[in-house]
Design a protein around this motif. Sequence first.
Motif, mmCIF file in Angstrom:
data_model
loop_
_atom_site.group_PDB
_atom_site.id
_atom_site.type_symbol
_atom_site.label_atom_id
_atom_site.label_comp_id
_atom_site.label_asym_id
_atom_site.label_seq_id
_atom_site.Cartn_x
_atom_site.Cartn_y
_atom_site.Cartn_z
ATOM 1 N N UNK A 166 5.889 6.783 0.466
ATOM 2 C CA UNK A 166 5.391 6.197 1.817
ATOM 3 C C UNK A 166 4.283 5.107 1.760
ATOM 4 N N UNK A 167 4.063 4.540 2.725
ATOM 5 C CA UNK A 167 3.331 3.478 2.968
ATOM 6 C C UNK A 167 3.785 2.263 3.595
ATOM 7 N N UNK A 206 0.944 -1.234 0.093
ATOM 8 C CA UNK A 206 -0.043 0.232 0.010
ATOM 9 C C UNK A 206 0.965 1.200 0.055
ATOM 10 N N UNK A 207 1.359 1.712 -1.124
ATOM 11 C CA UNK A 207 2.396 2.742 -1.151
ATOM 12 C C UNK A 207 1.752 3.932 -1.910
ATOM 13 N N UNK A 208 2.024 5.084 -1.635
ATOM 14 C CA UNK A 208 1.636 6.221 -2.077
ATOM 15 C C UNK A 208 1.903 6.647 -3.525
ATOM 16 N N UNK A 209 2.860 6.012 -3.916
ATOM 17 C CA UNK A 209 3.206 5.887 -5.316
ATOM 18 C C UNK A 209 4.105 5.013 -5.556
#
Lengths: 321, 321
Positions: free
Chosen positions: B31-32, B20-23
């Motif tokens: 982040x994530x 589950x990453x921001x990008x």
Amino acid sequence: MATYVMQSLGCEVAALNTVHFSNHLGYGQAKGTRATAQEITDLYTGLKDSGLSAFQMMLSGYLPGAASVEAVGAIARDLKYKATMDPGEFFWVLDPVMGDNGKLYVAEDVPPAYKTLVRDADLILPNQFEAETLSGVKIVDMETLKEAIVTLHQEYRIPHIVVTSISLPALGSQPSLSVVGSTFTRTAEPRIFEIKIPAIDCFFSGTGDMFAALMLVRLREAVYNIEGLMKTKSWVSGDEVEATELPLARACEKVLASMHEVLTRTKVRRDAELEKYKGVNWEGDEKKKRLVESKAAEVRLVRNLDCLRHPEVKFKAERFA
Amino acid sequence: MATYVMQSLGCEVAALNTVHFSNHLGYGQAKGTRATAQEITDLYTGLKDSGLSAFQMMLSGYLPGAASVEAVGAIARDLKYKATMDPGEFFWVLDPVMGDNGKLYVAEDVPPAYKTLVRDADLILPNQFEAETLSGVKIVDMETLKEAIVTLHQEYRIPHIVVTSISLPALGSQPSLSVVGSTFTRTAEPRIFEIKIPAIDCFFSGTGDMFAALMLVRLREAVYNIEGLMKTKSWVSGDEVEATELPLARACEKVLASMHEVLTRTKVRRDAELEKYKGVNWEGDEKKKRLVESKAAEVRLVRNLDCLRHPEVKFKAERFA
């Protein structure tokens, strides 16, 4: 549901999942985890750090607790602040998911958190129960429905409101459903329209998310079609615009057309699926029955892309009596 | 990327997010959180418990560590086992994401985990580096490329292989790229085809996922068009079928047509976007430059739905010399 709908209609979406569940809760059970408020905040920080936070719109939906409601509120305020000098450059669609049919299905600290939050929203999409919870007005007839909307416009300064499902005994004996919306005027007076739709006798899950996602796209489209409106704060139409001519009403008509088509087709497939179980005695196996029925009623979205993209408007907005 | 591609082409997808990453990591930062192996296993258990695990196909992609590789392997074996009595009823497309251009970008325990796993896969989609890592054969020319494929067919018993990007100096001075695939025969002999495509001079992120998702859909479609083939184990065509006539080759042609169209359009938009930064001196601000370039090169997918749905085949499969 929401991500796919928005993408299908051409939006670039950054989906920030607030829960990671194996299935929706219509099944009565699920495994998985909830994102913490800190995780939600971190993901947004990550987007900002990478230069990926120039969002034109935000849709917020189910949030499991007050802390995550507040985390999402902080994101919305940050995005709103960045657009302060550019009116209309950020628009927040808030679906205050709290419960339905008189029952709360989130933690008890969620409603007060939403009451603080909705003041910053541009459009909220409560169902009847949520509209009652937010406004403090019990909706029993047209008069009290109007009162609830006026309260939300005037006390909470919410520019656009759509109450997504109203069923009042007074509306007649036919199984019918109304969607009632309003965009306030400069003096925060309501402009209320109503769209009557035939009810489909079946419980579907995810239709709230589908409605919200379609609404976001269709409202932007309707506003875009009116010169200059996208550059005004919260996309509020001038006072001369009648309720039934509001972009919000135009958007609602298209949204409901898409939904009615998709759900009608879903119902046909669902009935055919359940036909296979005809004669099964579910006694003592209520849990299995619920699983079978939930799966059969899953909204048929991906094979009905055209209903999303090219809806045929059948139900028109009317003046609210 | 993968979820949207499959949904756009009509698949009902259960997306089990392993991160589950921001990008994406093309930005050089994110982040994530990563899903743990236990979380991956739990989500699958949840799907099973709710009667939602009757999958016809599975696509596995990026997995952050050996434990999650093994967790996904266990899911695949469970699904495969359920289909033991019904040959062809479950098909696993495995993209052994490990690295590129000679560099590993996963933990060191991941390659051995994949070496165990690929024995159960129906189709694997390694790039040149990953094909080398799995087969133990350094690919420097056509001969060694064939050797790597033969090793994967015969030692690992993998029915279908597509090496997604081969660039060999021997192939000529023009910037060209090849995709090389093979479906084994009953005696595990290779049937190798090659599709040459013009290279696009730009780094895009997510194209591996796009390729894999398109491949899954187009292979199923090609197999479906051949009577009886879907009911055979791993959808392996009879020995009489030539390399260039394989469903795998047909699928590859459509996949590459879609990709070439989408990426060509993306390149145009990306160049226009970067034009705005012409003359900017990035010295001392390499990080910012990378963010701007990564964002500009984001694959334009949602507005190019027709390229996915209705590709026009331009590059045909040829016999591998």
